[in-house]
Each structure stands twice: as C-alpha cells, then as structure tokens.
Enzyme design. Structure first.
Site, PDB file in Angstrom:
ATOM      1  N   ILE A 178      90.323  90.810  87.568  1.00  0.00           N
ATOM      2  CA  ILE A 178      91.016  91.818  88.374  1.00  0.00           C
ATOM      3  C   ILE A 178      90.918  91.483  89.853  1.00  0.00           C
ATOM      4  O   ILE A 178      91.096  92.347  90.707  1.00  0.00           O
ATOM      5  CB  ILE A 178      90.426  93.225  88.098  1.00  0.00           C
ATOM      6  N   ASP A 179      90.621  90.207  90.161  1.00  0.00           N
ATOM      7  CA  ASP A 179      90.309  89.838  91.537  1.00  0.00           C
ATOM      8  C   ASP A 179      91.488  89.241  92.315  1.00  0.00           C
ATOM      9  O   ASP A 179      91.369  88.978  93.510  1.00  0.00           O
ATOM     10  CB  ASP A 179      89.133  88.851  91.559  1.00  0.00           C
TER      11      ASP A 179
ATOM     12  N   THR B 127      83.425  83.229  88.210  1.00  0.00           N
ATOM     13  CA  THR B 127      82.002  83.177  88.596  1.00  0.00           C
ATOM     14  C   THR B 127      81.768  82.112  89.666  1.00  0.00           C
ATOM     15  O   THR B 127      80.916  82.289  90.534  1.00  0.00           O
ATOM     16  CB  THR B 127      81.093  82.909  87.380  1.00  0.00           C
TER      17      THR B 127
ATOM     18  N   ASN C 233      84.110  77.114  77.455  1.00  0.00           N
ATOM     19  CA  ASN C 233      83.158  78.205  77.645  1.00  0.00           C
ATOM     20  C   ASN C 233      81.751  77.631  77.573  1.00  0.00           C
ATOM     21  O   ASN C 233      81.481  76.748  76.777  1.00  0.00           O
ATOM     22  CB  ASN C 233      83.340  79.292  76.569  1.00  0.00           C
TER      23      ASN C 233
ATOM     24  N   HIS D 193      94.131  93.317  82.835  1.00  0.00           N
ATOM     25  CA  HIS D 193      93.277  94.445  83.197  1.00  0.00           C
ATOM     26  C   HIS D 193      93.554  94.983  84.602  1.00  0.00           C
ATOM     27  O   HIS D 193      92.747  95.715  85.153  1.00  0.00           O
ATOM     28  CB  HIS D 193      91.799  94.056  83.041  1.00  0.00           C
TER      29      HIS D 193
END
Ligand code: ZN
Length: 252
Positions: free
Chosen positions: A114-115, A37, A228, A130
């Site tokens: 997945i970046d 993010t 988190n 993923h």
C-alpha cells in the site's frame, strides 16, 4: 553482488533468461511485503514485526474495519506509526520492474503493498489489491488528503484522529482493511493480466493472504517463479523457487 549459493545463483540466472525470452507483455509480477522491506518498510505480519512490542492487539485486529469504527484513535496511532512511511524510496526491484514495463516486457504489476513505491519508480500499470496510503478521503464530503496531511492532522489532533478541514469528517485511508471487500475492478484486471501472462513472477509473499493464492489459479502460462526467503504453500506448483531477496534477483 555475491551469490548466496550456487543453486540460488543458477535459479536467478534462469529467471533472468525467462524474462529475456518472454514475448512482449508476457511477464506479470505479483508482489507482497517482501518487495518493500528493502525500502525499509517492515512486514507488519511477520513474527518479528515491531507492532508486537508496543500494541496490545494483533495487527489483523488493529487494521480491521470494526476496530477502525470502534477505536479510531487507536487505529490511527497504529496506522500512522506502522503503516505509513512517507520517506520510503523505491528499491532495485521497483526500478527494474518499471524499466521492464517501459521496454514492453512487463504487462502489469499486481501488489499487496500500500506504499505506492511501484508508481514512484515509474510503473504505470499497477493493480493495488489493498489500496494505497497515498490516497485518503473525508468520509463525509469526500475531499482528498495526502499521506503527509493525514500524518500532520494525526499529530495535531488531541485524539489522534485526522479530521477534514472543511467539514470535520474523519479522513479515511484508501486502504482495504480486514473485513472490507477488495475492489472488484482491480481484482478483475489482476485476473486478466495473470491469465494473459507467459511468465508469472510471485515475489515477497508467503501466499497465505487472500486473494493471492486464488489469483494464481488463473495463470495458464508456461513459467511460474516464486521468489521468497522462506518456503510457500505453492512452491510445489512453481517451475522455479528462488530463496533470495527480491532486489537481488532484479539487480541486472
Ligand atoms: Zn470533509
């Protein structure tokens, strides 16, 4: 960097000490959406996620295999719009983890993202549970395509479906969709890395998505930290919980 509060600052210092004290290859990092993010990639699962404003189905439906098969046009609209961020750059957390791997401290990074940003930052041992938007293959002939090519083909096609220039087959991202199985060799490598870790850092994931929670059960080390912003179901099993941005914690 200003401390969020004394308790958080103390917890961050403790984790940095654990990392400094860890044996060679003793640290394994398991990351989720919160790691990216800060690179400007939104968590499509978060309630404030942008998809809710524009798309008629929940993200879990739109990125399922059956939706891809039945509504490829809508799938690629959503996918290209909300899941591919070709201009995203690694942030402080990605860079620090790559640095710690070069120093022999971090054994592996396991990611739900997945970046491809861990590899862009220089990490070598990255297990992408993923898949990756950076890899795409024609479903018919297997020809590879980059993320940029998929975005361009999506923009050029009347129906928005990227098709192979050679054979006309649909170009499918190498991303694990809902209803699809995870790659068992990646899963196995992740389990082995976690089982060998002395320090396991779980960051930026609510641990709600399979297989995150079950992977953690293989941890047999001494120090489990969870970073988190909000509480997770596994906090009570952790030796340390840090309610801060991942980039802040790895800014050292
Ligand atoms: Zn093809």
């Amino acid at each position: 960097m200003a401390a969020e509060n004394d308790e958080t600052e103390k917890a961050i210092e403790t984790l940095r000490r654990w990392i400094a004290e860890a044996p060679q290859g003793g640290v394994v990092f398991f990351g989720g959406a919160g790691v990216s993010t800060e690179s400007g990639i939104p968590d499509f699962r978060s309630p404030s996620g942008l998809f809710a404003q524009k798309y008629p189905y929940p993200a879990e439906v739109m990125i399922s295999r059956s939706f891809f098969d039945e509504h490829p046009s809508e799938f690629f609209d959503f996918y290209c719009d909300r899941m591919v961020f070709a201009d995203a750059k690694p942030n402080q957390a990605h860079r620090k983890l790559a640095d710690l791997e070069r120093k022999g401290i971090v054994r592996a990074v396991i990611t739900q993202n997945i970046d491809g940003l861990h590899q862009a930052a220089g990490s070598k041992t990255v297990y992408e549970l993923h898949g990756s938007v950076l890899r795409n293959f024609c479903m018919r002939c297997g020809d590879p395509y980059s993320a940029e090519q998929v975005l361009a083909l999506h923009g050029e096609a009347n129906d928005g479906i990227p098709r192979c220039g050679k054979c006309g087959g649909i170009v499918k991202p190498d991303v694990v969709l809902y209803e699809e199985a995870l790659d068992s060799s990646i899963l196995q490598a992740s389990v082995e890395a976690i089982a060998k870790a002395d320090v396991l850092v779980i960051a930026g994931t609510s641990l709600a998505v399979y297989p995150a929670a079950s992977l953690i059960d293989y941890f047999a080390g001494s120090r489990l930290a969870i970073i988190n912003r909000t509480p997770t179901p596994r906090d009570r099993h952790a030796d340390l919980c840090i309610a801060a941005n991942v980039g802040t914690v790895f800014d050292f």
